[in-house]
Each structure stands twice: as structure tokens, then as C-alpha cells.
Design a protein around this motif. Structure first.
Motif, PDB file in Angstrom:
ATOM      1  N   ILE A   1       0.862  -1.186   0.000  1.00  0.00           N
ATOM      2  CA  ILE A   1       0.000   0.000   0.000  1.00  0.00           C
ATOM      3  C   ILE A   1       0.896   1.231   0.000  1.00  0.00           C
ATOM      4  O   ILE A   1       1.686   1.447   0.921  1.00  0.00           O
ATOM      5  CB  ILE A   1      -0.947   0.027   1.217  1.00  0.00           C
ATOM      6  CG1 ILE A   1      -1.834  -1.224   1.229  1.00  0.00           C
ATOM      7  CG2 ILE A   1      -1.807   1.287   1.195  1.00  0.00           C
ATOM      8  CD1 ILE A   1      -2.792  -1.304   2.408  1.00  0.00           C
ATOM      9  N   VAL A   2       0.746   2.042  -1.035  1.00  0.00           N
ATOM     10  CA  VAL A   2       1.467   3.300  -1.148  1.00  0.00           C
ATOM     11  C   VAL A   2       0.511   4.424  -0.775  1.00  0.00           C
ATOM     12  O   VAL A   2      -0.438   4.710  -1.507  1.00  0.00           O
ATOM     13  CB  VAL A   2       2.011   3.509  -2.580  1.00  0.00           C
ATOM     14  CG1 VAL A   2       2.674   4.879  -2.701  1.00  0.00           C
ATOM     15  CG2 VAL A   2       2.993   2.402  -2.944  1.00  0.00           C
ATOM     16  N   GLY A   3       0.758   5.040   0.380  1.00  0.00           N
ATOM     17  CA  GLY A   3      -0.150   6.066   0.893  1.00  0.00           C
ATOM     18  C   GLY A   3      -1.056   5.466   1.953  1.00  0.00           C
ATOM     19  O   GLY A   3      -2.084   4.876   1.627  1.00  0.00           O
ATOM     20  N   VAL A   4      -0.685   5.603   3.214  1.00  0.00           N
ATOM     21  CA  VAL A   4      -1.426   4.928   4.286  1.00  0.00           C
ATOM     22  C   VAL A   4      -2.238   5.968   5.064  1.00  0.00           C
ATOM     23  O   VAL A   4      -1.790   6.501   6.078  1.00  0.00           O
ATOM     24  CB  VAL A   4      -0.480   4.156   5.229  1.00  0.00           C
ATOM     25  CG1 VAL A   4      -1.305   3.289   6.188  1.00  0.00           C
ATOM     26  CG2 VAL A   4       0.478   3.292   4.431  1.00  0.00           C
ATOM     27  N   GLY A   5      -3.428   6.251   4.563  1.00  0.00           N
ATOM     28  CA  GLY A   5      -4.363   7.129   5.247  1.00  0.00           C
ATOM     29  C   GLY A   5      -5.523   6.323   5.804  1.00  0.00           C
ATOM     30  O   GLY A   5      -5.368   5.151   6.170  1.00  0.00           O
ATOM     31  N   GLU A   6      -6.700   6.920   5.835  1.00  0.00           N
ATOM     32  CA  GLU A   6      -7.865   6.261   6.419  1.00  0.00           C
ATOM     33  C   GLU A   6      -8.257   5.007   5.647  1.00  0.00           C
ATOM     34  O   GLU A   6      -8.564   3.968   6.238  1.00  0.00           O
ATOM     35  CB  GLU A   6      -9.043   7.238   6.481  1.00  0.00           C
ATOM     36  CG  GLU A   6     -10.273   6.689   7.171  1.00  0.00           C
ATOM     37  CD  GLU A   6     -10.031   6.313   8.626  1.00  0.00           C
ATOM     38  OE1 GLU A   6     -10.769   5.439   9.134  1.00  0.00           O
ATOM     39  OE2 GLU A   6      -9.113   6.879   9.257  1.00  0.00           O
ATOM     40  N   ILE A   7      -8.247   5.090   4.312  1.00  0.00           N
ATOM     41  CA  ILE A   7      -8.625   3.913   3.518  1.00  0.00           C
ATOM     42  C   ILE A   7      -7.569   2.822   3.625  1.00  0.00           C
ATOM     43  O   ILE A   7      -7.897   1.634   3.757  1.00  0.00           O
ATOM     44  CB  ILE A   7      -8.865   4.311   2.049  1.00  0.00           C
ATOM     45  CG1 ILE A   7     -10.091   5.231   1.936  1.00  0.00           C
ATOM     46  CG2 ILE A   7      -9.063   3.069   1.181  1.00  0.00           C
ATOM     47  CD1 ILE A   7     -11.374   4.629   2.472  1.00  0.00           C
ATOM     48  N   GLY A   8      -6.306   3.211   3.588  1.00  0.00           N
ATOM     49  CA  GLY A   8      -5.247   2.209   3.763  1.00  0.00           C
ATOM     50  C   GLY A   8      -5.364   1.510   5.093  1.00  0.00           C
ATOM     51  O   GLY A   8      -5.218   0.289   5.187  1.00  0.00           O
ATOM     52  N   ARG A   9      -5.628   2.272   6.151  1.00  0.00           N
ATOM     53  CA  ARG A   9      -5.797   1.671   7.482  1.00  0.00           C
ATOM     54  C   ARG A   9      -6.974   0.699   7.490  1.00  0.00           C
ATOM     55  O   ARG A   9      -6.886  -0.398   8.049  1.00  0.00           O
ATOM     56  CB  ARG A   9      -6.043   2.774   8.517  1.00  0.00           C
ATOM     57  CG  ARG A   9      -6.114   2.262   9.954  1.00  0.00           C
ATOM     58  CD  ARG A   9      -6.997   3.161  10.811  1.00  0.00           C
ATOM     59  NE  ARG A   9      -6.512   4.517  10.919  1.00  0.00           N
ATOM     60  CZ  ARG A   9      -5.739   4.958  11.915  1.00  0.00           C
ATOM     61  NH1 ARG A   9      -5.361   4.147  12.882  1.00  0.00           N
ATOM     62  NH2 ARG A   9      -5.367   6.231  11.939  1.00  0.00           N
ATOM     63  N   ALA A  10      -8.075   1.088   6.854  1.00  0.00           N
ATOM     64  CA  ALA A  10      -9.269   0.233   6.836  1.00  0.00           C
ATOM     65  C   ALA A  10      -8.998  -1.071   6.094  1.00  0.00           C
ATOM     66  O   ALA A  10      -9.415  -2.152   6.533  1.00  0.00           O
ATOM     67  CB  ALA A  10     -10.439   0.981   6.192  1.00  0.00           C
ATOM     68  N   ILE A  11      -8.285  -0.993   4.976  1.00  0.00           N
ATOM     69  CA  ILE A  11      -7.969  -2.196   4.205  1.00  0.00           C
ATOM     70  C   ILE A  11      -7.087  -3.141   5.018  1.00  0.00           C
ATOM     71  O   ILE A  11      -7.346  -4.358   5.095  1.00  0.00           O
ATOM     72  CB  ILE A  11      -7.280  -1.820   2.875  1.00  0.00           C
ATOM     73  CG1 ILE A  11      -8.278  -1.122   1.946  1.00  0.00           C
ATOM     74  CG2 ILE A  11      -6.706  -3.063   2.195  1.00  0.00           C
ATOM     75  CD1 ILE A  11      -7.645  -0.549   0.693  1.00  0.00           C
ATOM     76  N   VAL A  12      -6.061  -2.603   5.638  1.00  0.00           N
ATOM     77  CA  VAL A  12      -5.164  -3.437   6.442  1.00  0.00           C
ATOM     78  C   VAL A  12      -5.927  -4.093   7.588  1.00  0.00           C
ATOM     79  O   VAL A  12      -5.774  -5.301   7.855  1.00  0.00           O
ATOM     80  CB  VAL A  12      -3.987  -2.608   6.980  1.00  0.00           C
ATOM     81  CG1 VAL A  12      -3.164  -3.436   7.974  1.00  0.00           C
ATOM     82  CG2 VAL A  12      -3.110  -2.124   5.840  1.00  0.00           C
ATOM     83  N   THR A  13      -6.755  -3.319   8.265  1.00  0.00           N
ATOM     84  CA  THR A  13      -7.525  -3.869   9.385  1.00  0.00           C
ATOM     85  C   THR A  13      -8.435  -4.997   8.919  1.00  0.00           C
ATOM     86  O   THR A  13      -8.506  -6.062   9.548  1.00  0.00           O
ATOM     87  CB  THR A  13      -8.359  -2.753  10.053  1.00  0.00           C
ATOM     88  OG1 THR A  13      -7.489  -1.718  10.507  1.00  0.00           O
ATOM     89  CG2 THR A  13      -9.148  -3.307  11.231  1.00  0.00           C
ATOM     90  N   GLY A  14      -9.140  -4.778   7.816  1.00  0.00           N
ATOM     91  CA  GLY A  14     -10.036  -5.816   7.295  1.00  0.00           C
ATOM     92  C   GLY A  14      -9.294  -7.077   6.908  1.00  0.00           C
ATOM     93  O   GLY A  14      -9.751  -8.194   7.176  1.00  0.00           O
ATOM     94  N   LEU A  15      -8.126  -6.919   6.278  1.00  0.00           N
ATOM     95  CA  LEU A  15      -7.358  -8.084   5.852  1.00  0.00           C
ATOM     96  C   LEU A  15      -6.779  -8.851   7.033  1.00  0.00           C
ATOM     97  O   LEU A  15      -6.744 -10.084   7.034  1.00  0.00           O
ATOM     98  CB  LEU A  15      -6.218  -7.642   4.930  1.00  0.00           C
ATOM     99  CG  LEU A  15      -6.605  -7.137   3.542  1.00  0.00           C
ATOM    100  CD1 LEU A  15      -5.389  -6.550   2.840  1.00  0.00           C
ATOM    101  CD2 LEU A  15      -7.225  -8.247   2.709  1.00  0.00           C
ATOM    102  N   CYS A  16      -6.331  -8.132   8.045  1.00  0.00           N
ATOM    103  CA  CYS A  16      -5.622  -8.779   9.160  1.00  0.00           C
ATOM    104  C   CYS A  16      -6.556  -9.311  10.233  1.00  0.00           C
ATOM    105  O   CYS A  16      -6.145 -10.150  11.044  1.00  0.00           O
ATOM    106  CB  CYS A  16      -4.627  -7.795   9.774  1.00  0.00           C
ATOM    107  SG  CYS A  16      -3.241  -7.396   8.684  1.00  0.00           S
ATOM    108  N   GLU A  17      -7.787  -8.838  10.262  1.00  0.00           N
ATOM    109  CA  GLU A  17      -8.721  -9.305  11.287  1.00  0.00           C
ATOM    110  C   GLU A  17      -9.806 -10.210  10.721  1.00  0.00           C
ATOM    111  O   GLU A  17     -10.764 -10.533  11.412  1.00  0.00           O
ATOM    112  CB  GLU A  17      -9.332  -8.103  12.013  1.00  0.00           C
ATOM    113  CG  GLU A  17      -8.303  -7.288  12.787  1.00  0.00           C
ATOM    114  CD  GLU A  17      -8.915  -6.191  13.637  1.00  0.00           C
ATOM    115  OE1 GLU A  17     -10.163  -6.077  13.669  1.00  0.00           O
ATOM    116  OE2 GLU A  17      -8.143  -5.442  14.273  1.00  0.00           O
ATOM    117  N   GLY A  18      -9.663 -10.615   9.473  1.00  0.00           N
ATOM    118  CA  GLY A  18     -10.635 -11.516   8.863  1.00  0.00           C
ATOM    119  C   GLY A  18     -10.356 -12.965   9.206  1.00  0.00           C
ATOM    120  O   GLY A  18      -9.434 -13.294   9.960  1.00  0.00           O
TER     121      GLY A  18
END
Length: 253
Positions: free
Chosen positions: A5-22
Motif C-alpha cells: 500500500i502506497v499512501g497509508v491514510g484512512e482507507i489504507g488503514r481500513a484495508i489493512v484492518t479488514g485483511l488482518c482481522e478476517g
């Protein structure tokens, strides 16, 4: 699959959270140093997440790269980067066409536009993609669902719909503020408005009823709901909203 992920703002944080907590094993995720505070927080929270030294390091370590920088920062952030043709690029920058990304990166890799929303952190948000790509669609399927569309003209229509989100929240804030202005405590007004519209959110899960039917089911002839709808959000209000969206769509094109 390794995801960058290039550019870690609100959407980047949301994507990472969804991927890692699924469900299942979390993928390896490589984050750019842009948005350093958020990136460091995510790397500390999840074992499979790492902050890279630079954007090229993110790309080199990843099979799929999500470009999530602010649109006006894209040329500075992406200039000089090398993206091999065997990579997959996901463009989540609002209003930036795939051809623009492809030219900026100088790559022959597949480029897919997407509109992930903050609710992907809970794996409850359908993400529009264009064009359809099996790897990208599978990724967003794990985050709540993928809705591939045929071309960027169709994609722009969904982008315009997405632009109404903050208006909805502002509408709810106005309701809460109005109640507080009539003597209700701000906390009670806020709690009630949130509960009221959380119920609306749940009713939207009933896809057996159209949106028009849901509206009709929540009002009675000459009742309170009908009064507000027909006096505030009347035909003129509906036409004004359509005109605003038409103007936005013209700009997106």
C-alpha cells in the motif's frame, strides 16, 4: 499474496484492518512510509504488516500494489517508480483514471480502479472495481464483496454516489443539533439519532424490498414521516440532488 500500500491514510488503514482481522491467515502487507504514524501503528498491531523504507521497496516486495495517495500528490509520490508488468496495480485515488496511473508509472501491468470505503475494516462494504480482475475482485470479496463494472463511465456513476456519504453524516448531525436546541441533552440526542439510523442500516440488508418499498413501509398516509418527506425532500429537493450529481459526474468524466 503479498500486498503493498502506497499512501497509508484512512482507507489504507481500513484495508489493512479488514485483511488482518478476517478469517484465515492474514496476508503479508508492506506499507509505505507516507502516513508514518498510521503505518507504524498498524505494523505494531499486526505481525504480518511491515513498514518499508520507501515506495519502491513497497512495490518490489509486493504482488499487488494499492495506490492510495491523495490525487494531487500522485505525481510526486509515484515519479520514478518501477512497476514490473507481472505486478497488479489497484488505483483507489478518487477521480484519477487508470490511463493516468499507467502513464505516470510507465508500466504495462494491469491497473484496476476501486472504491473501497471505510467499512471494509469490518468486511462489510461492497467495493466497485473496474475493469474486473480475478485477483482484485477476490481480494475485495474478502472485505465485504466486489462489484465489477464494465467501464470507467459506469465507475464514475458509482464514484458520484460515494460522494454523498459526508452529506448523510452532516444530515444526522443536523438532526442531533436540532434536538439539542430544543432542550435535549447533546448526548441523548446523539445516542437516539445513532440508534434510529442504525436500525435503518439493518433494514437495508433486506434486499427482498426495494428502496422505494422501504420508504413506503416507514410512513403512513398523512403521517409524520410523510409530512417531512413531502415538505422537505419534495420533488424540487429530489431534482436539486439529481442536478448536483449530474454536475459532479460531468467533472469526473
Amino acid at each position: 499474496m503479498r500486498i503493498g500500500i502506497v499512501g497509508v491514510g484512512e482507507i489504507g488503514r481500513a484495508i489493512v484492518t479488514g485483511l488482518c482481522e478476517g478469517d484465515g491467515e492474514a496476508p503479508q502487507v508492506f506499507l509505505s512510509p507516507r502516513g508514518a504514524r498510521v503505518a507504524a501503528e498498524l505494523a505494531e498491531r499486526y505481525e504480518s504488516v511491515r513498514v518499508c523504507a520507501g515506495n519502491q521497496d513497497v512495490i518490489d516486495n509486493s504482488d499487488l500494489v494499492i495506490i492510495a495517495v491523495r490525487p494531487h500528490d500522485r505525481h510526486e509520490a509515484l515519479a520514478g517508480l518501477r512497476v514490473d508488468d507481472d505486478k497488479i496495480v489497484v488505483n483507489v485515488m478518487g477521480g484519477v483514471a487508470n490511463d493516468d496511473v499507467r502513464r505516470t508509472l510507465g508500466t504495462g501491468a494491469p491497473v484496476v480502479r476501486a472504491i473501497p470505503l471505510p467499512a471494509v475494516r469490518e468486511r462489510r462494504s461492497v467495493t466497485v472495481t473496474c475493469p474486473s480482475h480475478p485477483v482484485v475482485d477476490a481480494l475485495f470479496a474478502t472485505l465485504g464483496g466486489a462489484l465489477p463494472v464494465a467501464d470507467e463511465a459506469a465507475f464514475n456513476v458509482f464514484s458520484a454516489l460515494t460522494a454523498t456519504l459526508s452529506t448523510h453524516y452532516a444530515y444526522l448531525a443536523t438532526l442531533s443539533s436540532w434536538a439539542a436546541g430544543h432542550g435535549m441533552s447533546a448526548a441523548d440526542a446523539d445516542r437516539y439519532v445513532r440508534g434510529l439510523f442504525e436500525g435503518v442500516g439493518r433494514s437495508l440488508g433486506d434486499e427482498s424490498r426495494s428502496l422505494e418499498q422501504l420508504a413506503a413501509d416507514h410512513e403512513t398516509p398523512k403521517g409524520l414521516n410523510e409530512r417531512v418527506r413531502t415538505t422537505w425532500f419534495d420533488q424540487a429537493g429530489s431534482d436539486s440532488l439529481r442536478a448536483t450529481l449530474d454536475a459532479l459526474l460531468a467533472d469526473l468524466k
